[in-house]
Enzyme design. Structure first.
Site, PDB file in Angstrom:
ATOM      1  N   PHE A   4       7.660   3.211  11.418  1.00  0.00           N
ATOM      2  CA  PHE A   4       6.589   3.640  10.511  1.00  0.00           C
ATOM      3  C   PHE A   4       5.549   4.360  11.355  1.00  0.00           C
ATOM      4  O   PHE A   4       4.988   3.757  12.286  1.00  0.00           O
ATOM      5  CB  PHE A   4       6.021   2.367   9.896  1.00  0.00           C
ATOM      6  CG  PHE A   4       4.845   2.478   8.965  1.00  0.00           C
ATOM      7  CD1 PHE A   4       5.029   2.770   7.617  1.00  0.00           C
ATOM      8  CD2 PHE A   4       3.548   2.198   9.410  1.00  0.00           C
ATOM      9  CE1 PHE A   4       3.940   2.784   6.733  1.00  0.00           C
ATOM     10  CE2 PHE A   4       2.467   2.219   8.538  1.00  0.00           C
ATOM     11  CZ  PHE A   4       2.668   2.513   7.191  1.00  0.00           C
ATOM     12  N   LEU A   8       2.144   5.978  11.336  1.00  0.00           N
ATOM     13  CA  LEU A   8       0.853   6.228  10.688  1.00  0.00           C
ATOM     14  C   LEU A   8      -0.209   6.477  11.756  1.00  0.00           C
ATOM     15  O   LEU A   8      -0.847   7.524  11.789  1.00  0.00           O
ATOM     16  CB  LEU A   8       0.471   5.025   9.808  1.00  0.00           C
ATOM     17  CG  LEU A   8      -0.888   5.066   9.118  1.00  0.00           C
ATOM     18  CD1 LEU A   8      -0.922   6.162   8.049  1.00  0.00           C
ATOM     19  CD2 LEU A   8      -1.227   3.717   8.461  1.00  0.00           C
ATOM     20  N   THR A  51       5.952   0.767  16.641  1.00  0.00           N
ATOM     21  CA  THR A  51       6.896  -0.339  16.845  1.00  0.00           C
ATOM     22  C   THR A  51       8.300   0.151  16.510  1.00  0.00           C
ATOM     23  O   THR A  51       8.485   0.842  15.498  1.00  0.00           O
ATOM     24  CB  THR A  51       6.518  -1.520  15.922  1.00  0.00           C
ATOM     25  OG1 THR A  51       5.179  -1.899  16.222  1.00  0.00           O
ATOM     26  CG2 THR A  51       7.447  -2.705  16.119  1.00  0.00           C
ATOM     27  N   ASP A  87       0.292  -3.652   2.826  1.00  0.00           N
ATOM     28  CA  ASP A  87       0.066  -4.934   2.121  1.00  0.00           C
ATOM     29  C   ASP A  87       1.251  -5.873   2.362  1.00  0.00           C
ATOM     30  O   ASP A  87       1.079  -7.054   2.664  1.00  0.00           O
ATOM     31  CB  ASP A  87      -0.079  -4.713   0.606  1.00  0.00           C
ATOM     32  CG  ASP A  87      -1.464  -4.205   0.219  1.00  0.00           C
ATOM     33  OD1 ASP A  87      -2.401  -4.357   1.022  1.00  0.00           O
ATOM     34  OD2 ASP A  87      -1.588  -3.654  -0.892  1.00  0.00           O
ATOM     35  N   GLU A 119      -0.930  -3.687  12.277  1.00  0.00           N
ATOM     36  CA  GLU A 119      -0.883  -3.666  10.800  1.00  0.00           C
ATOM     37  C   GLU A 119      -2.235  -4.065  10.188  1.00  0.00           C
ATOM     38  O   GLU A 119      -2.313  -4.737   9.158  1.00  0.00           O
ATOM     39  CB  GLU A 119       0.291  -4.498  10.277  1.00  0.00           C
ATOM     40  CG  GLU A 119       1.606  -3.960  10.844  1.00  0.00           C
ATOM     41  CD  GLU A 119       2.838  -4.317  10.077  1.00  0.00           C
ATOM     42  OE1 GLU A 119       2.746  -4.516   8.864  1.00  0.00           O
ATOM     43  OE2 GLU A 119       3.904  -4.381  10.705  1.00  0.00           O
TER      44      GLU A 119
HETATM   45  N1  CAA Z   1      -2.497  -0.180  -2.249  1.00  0.00           N
HETATM   46  C1  CAA Z   1      -2.480   1.048  -2.798  1.00  0.00           C
HETATM   47  N2  CAA Z   1      -3.472   1.954  -2.658  1.00  0.00           N
HETATM   48  C2  CAA Z   1      -4.552   1.562  -1.946  1.00  0.00           C
HETATM   49  C3  CAA Z   1      -4.659   0.295  -1.358  1.00  0.00           C
HETATM   50  C4  CAA Z   1      -3.570  -0.602  -1.532  1.00  0.00           C
HETATM   51  N3  CAA Z   1      -3.596  -1.811  -1.004  1.00  0.00           N
HETATM   52  N4  CAA Z   1      -5.818   0.207  -0.698  1.00  0.00           N
HETATM   53  C5  CAA Z   1      -6.460   1.376  -0.879  1.00  0.00           C
HETATM   54  N5  CAA Z   1      -5.673   2.199  -1.634  1.00  0.00           N
HETATM   55  C6  CAA Z   1      -5.993   3.562  -2.074  1.00  0.00           C
HETATM   56  C7  CAA Z   1      -7.270   3.578  -2.923  1.00  0.00           C
HETATM   57  O1  CAA Z   1      -6.984   3.326  -4.275  1.00  0.00           O
HETATM   58  C8  CAA Z   1      -7.760   4.987  -2.674  1.00  0.00           C
HETATM   59  O2  CAA Z   1      -6.964   5.907  -3.388  1.00  0.00           O
HETATM   60  P1  CAA Z   1      -7.552   6.841  -4.600  1.00  0.00           P
HETATM   61  O3  CAA Z   1      -8.712   7.596  -4.034  1.00  0.00           O
HETATM   62  O4  CAA Z   1      -6.397   7.714  -4.969  1.00  0.00           O
HETATM   63  O5  CAA Z   1      -7.962   5.885  -5.668  1.00  0.00           O
HETATM   64  C9  CAA Z   1      -7.399   5.237  -1.226  1.00  0.00           C
HETATM   65  O6  CAA Z   1      -6.312   4.361  -0.927  1.00  0.00           O
HETATM   66  C10 CAA Z   1      -8.532   5.015  -0.255  1.00  0.00           C
HETATM   67  O7  CAA Z   1      -9.001   3.692  -0.412  1.00  0.00           O
HETATM   68  P2  CAA Z   1     -10.269   3.162   0.433  1.00  0.00           P
HETATM   69  O8  CAA Z   1     -11.445   4.039   0.119  1.00  0.00           O
HETATM   70  O9  CAA Z   1     -10.390   1.701   0.201  1.00  0.00           O
HETATM   71  O10 CAA Z   1      -9.770   3.449   1.921  1.00  0.00           O
HETATM   72  P3  CAA Z   1     -10.570   3.574   3.277  1.00  0.00           P
HETATM   73  O11 CAA Z   1     -10.373   4.930   3.830  1.00  0.00           O
HETATM   74  O12 CAA Z   1     -11.960   3.059   3.121  1.00  0.00           O
HETATM   75  O13 CAA Z   1      -9.706   2.606   4.226  1.00  0.00           O
HETATM   76  C11 CAA Z   1      -9.001   0.550   5.233  1.00  0.00           C
HETATM   77  C12 CAA Z   1      -9.697   1.254   4.060  1.00  0.00           C
HETATM   78  C13 CAA Z   1      -8.752  -0.842   4.687  1.00  0.00           C
HETATM   79  C14 CAA Z   1      -9.889   0.465   6.478  1.00  0.00           C
HETATM   80  C15 CAA Z   1      -7.672   1.259   5.584  1.00  0.00           C
HETATM   81  O14 CAA Z   1      -7.887   2.506   6.192  1.00  0.00           O
HETATM   82  C16 CAA Z   1      -6.790   0.425   6.475  1.00  0.00           C
HETATM   83  O15 CAA Z   1      -6.065  -0.447   5.999  1.00  0.00           O
HETATM   84  N6  CAA Z   1      -6.839   0.681   7.824  1.00  0.00           N
HETATM   85  C17 CAA Z   1      -5.975  -0.006   8.758  1.00  0.00           C
HETATM   86  C18 CAA Z   1      -4.709   0.743   8.967  1.00  0.00           C
HETATM   87  C19 CAA Z   1      -3.648  -0.096   9.567  1.00  0.00           C
HETATM   88  O16 CAA Z   1      -3.381  -1.209   9.129  1.00  0.00           O
HETATM   89  N7  CAA Z   1      -2.978   0.460  10.566  1.00  0.00           N
HETATM   90  C20 CAA Z   1      -1.870  -0.184  11.187  1.00  0.00           C
HETATM   91  C21 CAA Z   1      -0.766   0.821  11.322  1.00  0.00           C
HETATM   92  S1  CAA Z   1       0.883   0.251  11.408  1.00  0.00           S
HETATM   93  C22 CAA Z   1       1.023  -0.567  12.889  1.00  0.00           C
HETATM   94  O17 CAA Z   1       0.288  -1.436  13.146  1.00  0.00           O
HETATM   95  C23 CAA Z   1       2.049  -0.152  13.862  1.00  0.00           C
HETATM   96  C24 CAA Z   1       3.341  -0.785  13.743  1.00  0.00           C
HETATM   97  O18 CAA Z   1       4.329  -0.118  13.905  1.00  0.00           O
HETATM   98  C25 CAA Z   1       3.465  -2.272  13.525  1.00  0.00           C
END
Ligand code: CAA
Length: 378
Positions: free
Chosen positions: A121, A123, A156, A238, A361
């Site tokens: 994945f 991102l 990952t 999620d 994540e």
């Molecule tokens: N499900 C579906 N849509 C969602 C959602 C969810 N759980 N949460 C937010 N959205 C949508 C919102 O509805 C909105 O969309 P619309 O404008 O179309 O309505 C849009 O996403 C933006 O929402 P927010 O304004 O809440 O988003 P934000 O920019 O303020 O970000 C955040 C919030 C929680 C900080 C988010 O950016 C986030 O989760 N950041 C962390 C990212 C992360 O977890 N990265 C890890 C990467 S993977 C990894 O770790 C590597 C690996 O390989 C293991």
């Protein structure tokens, strides 16, 4: 927690596999920073690489609670093996299963679930971690295909992956709005690994920095709706967060069980240290935090099975289980004293492995943001 018979069956299968096949190699996996191919082949043979993929697409046809139990049991002995399975199932398979077209599911899921192709994945980027919406990888529309260019960080399974879910902007916005998701085959020209990270823990799990240089992706590989990629990413995370919570629970259980047995055997002041209240209190708190983590993880898995909203519960499960794992592994070293601090004993590995569950994540701070924002919307 009491489990139905069918869940006990998968628990027993995963526990047996973890104890017999993974545990004997766990230290070597950590030392060599490599999960042997033979283990990965056996993960496929047992259905662990396509746990919740319906049988029609080559999967094991189980559910999300089965999946959490598998990740927990694998991580109880080896957190690297746990996250290989978790990132593959949660972060690559799930978005294809959930957002993919029928053609995409038929084309990619059988290879991922049972055909030996590992998924990843993509991102995060060097300047887009917690602020995932600010990514700058760009997908240029070239008529019948896109050309994707950019750099992806901390991927990952990045070394082994043959299929990737990649997020890129299709419009030059400065927020999440122009992001689209794509399925990319990593053998495509222009895909390369820039570096493999040398990490504190989960050393057997590869973490790669990947460059995409005009990687050609057919238009039919757009995953989900055009410029709705951020929703794909957030919804995928999620579920991914439940997997990482299960990994944290497995790590915590492994460390706790080791410390518990050690306390019964280690004699000081003329009796096993398990007779000392100072040790008993640590064991009691460890056991309670494990029980609470389990309830949060199983509850969010059941909600996901029932297609109920689980974003809040998944964030709570990950936040709690990750912080519990860090605390429990710290105490496990404390119970084992000087021995626990050495590499002869596995608790220092559990301690190193636990830390990442508070980071990837979504950091614990990001989980708190998600939880607070869900509560404030009620
Ligand atoms: N499900 C579906 N849509 C969602 C959602 C969810 N759980 N949460 C937010 N959205 C949508 C919102 O509805 C909105 O969309 P619309 O404008 O179309 O309505 C849009 O996403 C933006 O929402 P927010 O304004 O809440 O988003 P934000 O920019 O303020 O970000 C955040 C919030 C929680 C900080 C988010 O950016 C986030 O989760 N950041 C962390 C990212 C992360 O977890 N990265 C890890 C990467 S993977 C990894 O770790 C590597 C690996 O390989 C293991």
């Amino acid at each position: 927690m009491l489990l139905d018979e069918n869940y006990k069956e998968i628990r027993d299968l995963a526990a047996k596999f973890s104890d017999n096949e993974v545990a004997p190699l766990a230290q070597e996996i950590d030392l060599n920073s490599l999960i042997p191919k033979a283990i990965i082949d056996k993960l496929y043979a047992n259905g662990f690489m396509g746990v919740f993929v319906p049988e029609q697409y080559g999967g094991a046809g189980m559910d999300y609670l089965d999946y959490s139990i598998v990740v927990e049991e694998l991580s109880r002995n080896c957190a690297s093996t746990g996250v290989l399975v978790s990132a593959h199932n949660s972060l690559c398979i799930w978005p294809i299963l959930n957002f993919g077209t029928e053609e995409q599911k038929k084309k990619f899921l059988p290879d991922l679930a049972s055909g030996g192709k590992i998924g990843c994945f993509c991102l995060s980027e060097p300047n887009a971690g917690s602020d995932a919406g600010s990514l700058t990888t760009f997908a240029e529309d070239c008529g019948d295909h896109y050309e994707i260019s950019g750099v992806k960080n901390f991927i990952t399974n990045g070394k082994e992956a043959e299929i990737a879910v990649v997020f890129a902007k299709t419009s030059k916005t400065d927020n999440y709005k122009g992001i689209s998701a794509f399925i990319v085959e990593t053998k495509t020209e222009g895909w390369s690994i820039l570096k493999l990270e040398d990490k504190l823990g989960i050393k057997g799990s590869s973490t790669a920095q990947i460059a995409l240089d005009k990687v050609k992706v057919p238009k039919e590989n757009l995953l989900g709706d055009y410029e709705k990629g951020f929703r794909v990413a957030m919804a995928t995370l999620d579920g991914g967060r439940i997997g990482i919570a299960a990994q944290a629970l497995g790590i915590a259980r492994g460390a706790f069980e080791y410390a518990l047995n050690y306390s019964k055997e280690r004699v000081q002041f003329g009796k096993p240290i398990s007779h000392l209240q100072a040790v008993q209190f640590m064991l009691a708190d460890m056991s309670t935090k494990i029980a609470a983590s389990k309830l949060l993880i199983y509850d969010s898995s059941i909600r996901k099975n029932k297609s109920e909203n689980y974003s809040l519960q998944a964030a709570q499960a990950k936040l709690f289980a990750a912080e519990a794992a860090m605390w429990i592994t710290t105490k496990a070293i404390q119970v084992c004293g000087g021995n626990g601090y050495t590499k002869e004993y596995p608790v220092e590995r559990y301690f190193r492995d636990a830390k990442i569950t508070e980071i990837y994540e979504g950091t614990s701070e990001v989980q708190r943001l998600v939880i607070a924002s869900s509560e404030l919307k009620k």
